[in-house]
Design a protein around this motif. Structure first.
Motif: not given
Length: 247
Positions: A51-65
């Protein structure tokens, strides 16, 4: 929702100590709920990752931008690193109940050494998705250590720690540690060069935070040292000529 800008005294505190606790809601309740839902989706889809390895999630989900490039965040960052801001990275760091790994003492910049031309204006906004306090392994820092340069590191057990290296234990005075206790929706700010870490989560309470990292565009991101890595121009001008995906 408008972020309450840091005062001159708060900015001076940050520059002197290398951190600041923003003990107010960063986003509106509605916006925070959307962010939490995105995190829960990523957590459900992580597969065998911890669970602590979710790095650069905005690469996968641009809603985070919508969050990473928001005025709420950038208005906090600008008084500290200036008006020309690049988005460096983000990371969901979730310590599961009872088994959440320790984060060993480290400097963020040491793991990025050689990837940018300078580290004096890189800031992390650490947003508490869950309540974060001593019991469930909140972040802690050694104030003032952002002025010390890179530390020497030693190997540690990667199964019980988030990283497999840590700053040599005789170089850290844990009695000086300041613990970042935050309610859900509050955030902390810290310099990429400050010594920080977290104890393991041995409590029954999950501890998740979203790190949002920014740099002054006065620094150059070396493309040859960052293959496949994407950075965004968040605000202002591209001073050093970094290759941003949104230019």
């Amino acid at each position: 929702m408008t972020t309450q800008a840091l005062s001159k005294q708060e900015v001076e505190f940050y520059k002197e100590n290398g951190y600041y606790l923003y003990k107010k809601p960063l986003f509106s309740a509605e916006k925070m709920q959307v962010l939490t839902s995105i995190f829960e989706e990523q957590l459900a889809e992580k597969g065998s990752k911890l669970s602590d390895e979710l790095d650069t999630p905005h690469f996968r989900d641009e809603r985070l931008l919508d969050f990473l490039l928001s005025d709420e965040v950038l208005d906090l960052v600008e008084p500290i690193i200036g008006p020309n801001i690049g988005l460096w990275s983000s990371h969901f760091i979730c310590k599961d109940p009872y088994v959440g790994r320790a984060t060993p003492w480290h400097e963020d910049s040491a793991y990025w050494n050689g990837r940018l031309s300078s580290f004096d204006k890189i800031i992390t906004v650490w947003l508490a998705i869950d309540r974060s306090w001593k019991e469930n392994g909140c972040m802690r820092v050694i104030p003032g250590t952002h002025r010390n340069g890179f530390s020497e590191y030693e190997e540690v057990d990667g199964t019980s720690n988030l990283f497999n290296t840590q700053i040599k234990s005789d170089a850290v005075d844990e009695s000086q540690a300041v613990y970042f206790e935050l309610e859900s929706g509050e955030c902390s700010l810290h310099d990429s060069r400050i010594i920080h870490g977290a104890t393991p989560n041995t409590s029954p309470y999950r501890r998740c935070g979203y790190t949002m990292r920014y740099f002054s565009t006065e620094a150059l991101v070396y493309p040859e040292k960052n293959p496949g890595f994407k950075v965004w121009l968040a605000r202002g001008k591209n001073i050093a000529g970094t290759q941003f995906v949104n230019e």
